[in-house]
Scaffold this motif. Sequence first.
Motif, PDB file in Angstrom:
ATOM      1  N   ALA A 226       8.111  12.465  -0.250  1.00  0.00           N
ATOM      2  CA  ALA A 226       8.471  11.558   0.067  1.00  0.00           C
ATOM      3  C   ALA A 226       7.924  10.317   0.664  1.00  0.00           C
ATOM      4  CB  ALA A 226      10.337  11.882  -0.596  1.00  0.00           C
ATOM      5  N   ILE A 227       8.454   9.364   0.588  1.00  0.00           N
ATOM      6  CA  ILE A 227       7.865   8.454   1.671  1.00  0.00           C
ATOM      7  C   ILE A 227       9.066   7.678   2.125  1.00  0.00           C
ATOM      8  CG2 ILE A 227       5.898   7.390   0.310  1.00  0.00           C
ATOM      9  CD1 ILE A 227       6.822   4.990  -0.108  1.00  0.00           C
ATOM     10  N   VAL A 228       8.954   6.745   3.606  1.00  0.00           N
ATOM     11  CA  VAL A 228      10.201   6.041   4.078  1.00  0.00           C
ATOM     12  C   VAL A 228       9.775   5.044   3.468  1.00  0.00           C
ATOM     13  CG1 VAL A 228      10.456   5.217   6.213  1.00  0.00           C
ATOM     14  CG2 VAL A 228       9.800   7.820   6.098  1.00  0.00           C
ATOM     15  N   TYR A 229      10.794   4.198   3.202  1.00  0.00           N
ATOM     16  CA  TYR A 229      10.468   2.580   2.763  1.00  0.00           C
ATOM     17  C   TYR A 229      10.202   1.695   3.433  1.00  0.00           C
ATOM     18  CZ  TYR A 229      11.557   3.923  -2.729  1.00  0.00           C
ATOM     19  OH  TYR A 229      12.050   3.978  -3.471  1.00  0.00           O
TER      20      TYR A 229
ATOM     21  N   PHE B 125       0.832  -1.085   0.212  1.00  0.00           N
ATOM     22  CA  PHE B 125       0.092  -0.346  -0.170  1.00  0.00           C
ATOM     23  C   PHE B 125       1.038   1.216  -0.293  1.00  0.00           C
ATOM     24  CE2 PHE B 125      -2.208   2.973   2.119  1.00  0.00           C
ATOM     25  CZ  PHE B 125      -3.244   3.443   1.368  1.00  0.00           C
ATOM     26  N   VAL B 126       1.795   1.319   0.993  1.00  0.00           N
ATOM     27  CA  VAL B 126       2.814   2.178   1.078  1.00  0.00           C
ATOM     28  C   VAL B 126       3.237   2.691  -0.047  1.00  0.00           C
ATOM     29  CG1 VAL B 126       2.755   2.478   3.247  1.00  0.00           C
ATOM     30  CG2 VAL B 126       5.058   1.640   2.116  1.00  0.00           C
ATOM     31  N   MET B 127       3.980   1.714  -1.190  1.00  0.00           N
ATOM     32  CA  MET B 127       4.257   2.046  -2.419  1.00  0.00           C
ATOM     33  C   MET B 127       4.008   2.561  -3.575  1.00  0.00           C
ATOM     34  SD  MET B 127       7.302   1.880  -1.166  1.00  0.00           S
ATOM     35  CE  MET B 127       8.745   1.187  -2.936  1.00  0.00           C
TER      36      MET B 127
ATOM     37  N   SER C  70       3.680  11.997   3.610  1.00  0.00           N
ATOM     38  CA  SER C  70       2.638  11.257   3.033  1.00  0.00           C
ATOM     39  C   SER C  70       1.585  10.074   3.905  1.00  0.00           C
ATOM     40  CB  SER C  70       2.903  11.027   1.486  1.00  0.00           C
ATOM     41  OG  SER C  70       3.465  12.028   0.837  1.00  0.00           O
ATOM     42  N   GLY C  71       2.405   9.918   5.127  1.00  0.00           N
ATOM     43  CA  GLY C  71       1.514   9.614   6.106  1.00  0.00           C
ATOM     44  C   GLY C  71       2.507   7.827   6.036  1.00  0.00           C
ATOM     45  N   ALA C  72       3.089   7.395   5.180  1.00  0.00           N
ATOM     46  CA  ALA C  72       3.282   6.074   5.807  1.00  0.00           C
ATOM     47  C   ALA C  72       4.323   5.544   6.577  1.00  0.00           C
ATOM     48  CB  ALA C  72       5.429   5.702   4.122  1.00  0.00           C
ATOM     49  N   LEU C  73       4.833   6.458   6.945  1.00  0.00           N
ATOM     50  CA  LEU C  73       5.121   5.888   8.152  1.00  0.00           C
ATOM     51  C   LEU C  73       4.457   5.658   9.414  1.00  0.00           C
ATOM     52  CD1 LEU C  73       8.075   4.793  10.541  1.00  0.00           C
ATOM     53  CD2 LEU C  73       8.552   7.629  10.451  1.00  0.00           C
TER      54      LEU C  73
ATOM     55  N   ARG D  96      19.450  -5.227  -9.215  1.00  0.00           N
ATOM     56  CA  ARG D  96      18.921  -3.845  -9.116  1.00  0.00           C
ATOM     57  C   ARG D  96      18.448  -3.978  -7.406  1.00  0.00           C
ATOM     58  NH1 ARG D  96      14.036  -0.825 -12.298  1.00  0.00           N
ATOM     59  NH2 ARG D  96      15.035   0.564 -10.998  1.00  0.00           N
ATOM     60  N   MET D  97      18.943  -2.590  -6.918  1.00  0.00           N
ATOM     61  CA  MET D  97      18.568  -3.234  -5.614  1.00  0.00           C
ATOM     62  C   MET D  97      18.287  -2.754  -5.086  1.00  0.00           C
ATOM     63  SD  MET D  97      22.428  -3.052  -4.187  1.00  0.00           S
ATOM     64  CE  MET D  97      21.935  -3.608  -2.197  1.00  0.00           C
ATOM     65  N   ILE D  98      17.655  -2.268  -4.016  1.00  0.00           N
ATOM     66  CA  ILE D  98      17.491  -0.814  -3.010  1.00  0.00           C
ATOM     67  C   ILE D  98      18.584  -0.934  -2.176  1.00  0.00           C
ATOM     68  CG2 ILE D  98      15.535  -0.027  -1.685  1.00  0.00           C
ATOM     69  CD1 ILE D  98      13.623  -1.102  -2.362  1.00  0.00           C
ATOM     70  N   ALA D  99      19.126   0.487  -2.283  1.00  0.00           N
ATOM     71  CA  ALA D  99      20.945   0.774  -1.924  1.00  0.00           C
ATOM     72  C   ALA D  99      20.398   1.939  -1.082  1.00  0.00           C
ATOM     73  CB  ALA D  99      21.413   0.867  -2.651  1.00  0.00           C
ATOM     74  N   HIS D 100      21.020   2.991  -0.783  1.00  0.00           N
ATOM     75  CA  HIS D 100      20.782   4.336   0.749  1.00  0.00           C
ATOM     76  C   HIS D 100      19.673   4.483  -0.240  1.00  0.00           C
ATOM     77  CE1 HIS D 100      21.680   7.536   2.917  1.00  0.00           C
ATOM     78  NE2 HIS D 100      21.495   8.006   2.181  1.00  0.00           N
ATOM     79  N   THR D 101      18.421   5.054   0.984  1.00  0.00           N
ATOM     80  CA  THR D 101      17.804   5.452   0.893  1.00  0.00           C
ATOM     81  C   THR D 101      18.004   6.819   2.333  1.00  0.00           C
ATOM     82  OG1 THR D 101      15.994   3.888   2.702  1.00  0.00           O
ATOM     83  CG2 THR D 101      15.832   3.922   0.121  1.00  0.00           C
ATOM     84  N   GLY D 102      17.985   5.822   3.391  1.00  0.00           N
ATOM     85  CA  GLY D 102      18.608   7.427   3.965  1.00  0.00           C
ATOM     86  C   GLY D 102      19.838   6.336   5.147  1.00  0.00           C
TER      87      GLY D 102
END
Length: 341
Positions: free
Chosen positions: A85-88, A76-78, A114-117, A254-260
């Motif tokens: 921007a959302i928190v992954y 849902f959050v994605m 956006s309410g994700a976290l 592909r990978m989800i690397a640095h976001t924060g």
Amino acid sequence: MSETPHLSGPFRVGDRVQLTGPKGRLHTITLREDGELHTHNGVLKHSLLVGEPDGSVVTNSAGHEYLALRPLLRDFVMSMPRGAAIVYPKDAAQILSAADIFPGATVVEAGVGSGALSLWLLRAIGPAGRLVSFERREEFADVARANVETFLGGPPSTWDVVVGDLVESLPTAVEPGSVDRVVLDMLAPWECIDVAADALTPGGVVLCYVATATQLSRVAEYIRATGLFTDPDASETMVRGWHVEGLAVRPDHRMIAHTGFLLTARRLAPGAVPPEVKRRASKSSYGDEDVELWTPGAVGDREITDKNLRKRVREAQKAADGVRRRHDLPAPSADSSDATP
């Protein structure tokens, strides 16, 4: 809050359903009495799904099959509308763990984005907890409210959204020393550390979610300078998926690397002084004494004496003479080389 959406069992009108169609394309719908999903591959009536169990496969008017599943929170959050921007999900999971969000906790969050976290935090604190979210921009708060209500089926009674600046609004929103956890997802979290310290109960956790190394450094040094927290701990999370099919087992391309970055620290009791942590001086905290430690002699780069230098020149020339004799080469003339005293 209105009736909580069903998370299991047969599909009912009002449920959110994620449909995986031809070529893996996803469609997320809310079931309605006379609803229809129209695509270039045909029409799928919502009534075909009502009463069917989660994980069913239905066929549309053109004979194309769709797998129907209730979307997980991460799904849902994605895919939800975003005002910011959302928190992954990978970072949200780490936030829940690092900040130790528990059922019944009182949590302060800023900003709401956006309410994700917020959705992850609301799930973690349960019906006995309280989440107070701060957002400076009204339009972002509106998007967050709508997303949370969409997923939960209505506004949760455990959630308060305050539109305004955390520094100005937090002291009036909560009692001093009554907050268990503070989560700061903002550009300059160091501006909020002092009011967060006043709101936190002794032993409470402050967690900062920042994007850049410069933000990470600045907030860490600010927290240390207050003397109100334990030494901050920083980390980042990287997730690498794997392709697993028969003997073809390899990392995804592909990978989800640095976001924060995540940085956490715990509130000390009033008047408590933590044991000194020995560390190398940083650029923001060195003085003249520290500069002296970086002189060539202090770091092992000792200056060579003239006597020692002459000795090393003789040794080098001796080695060169041996090579010349071995190959019957003439010695260098006196004017082509420097005389050695």
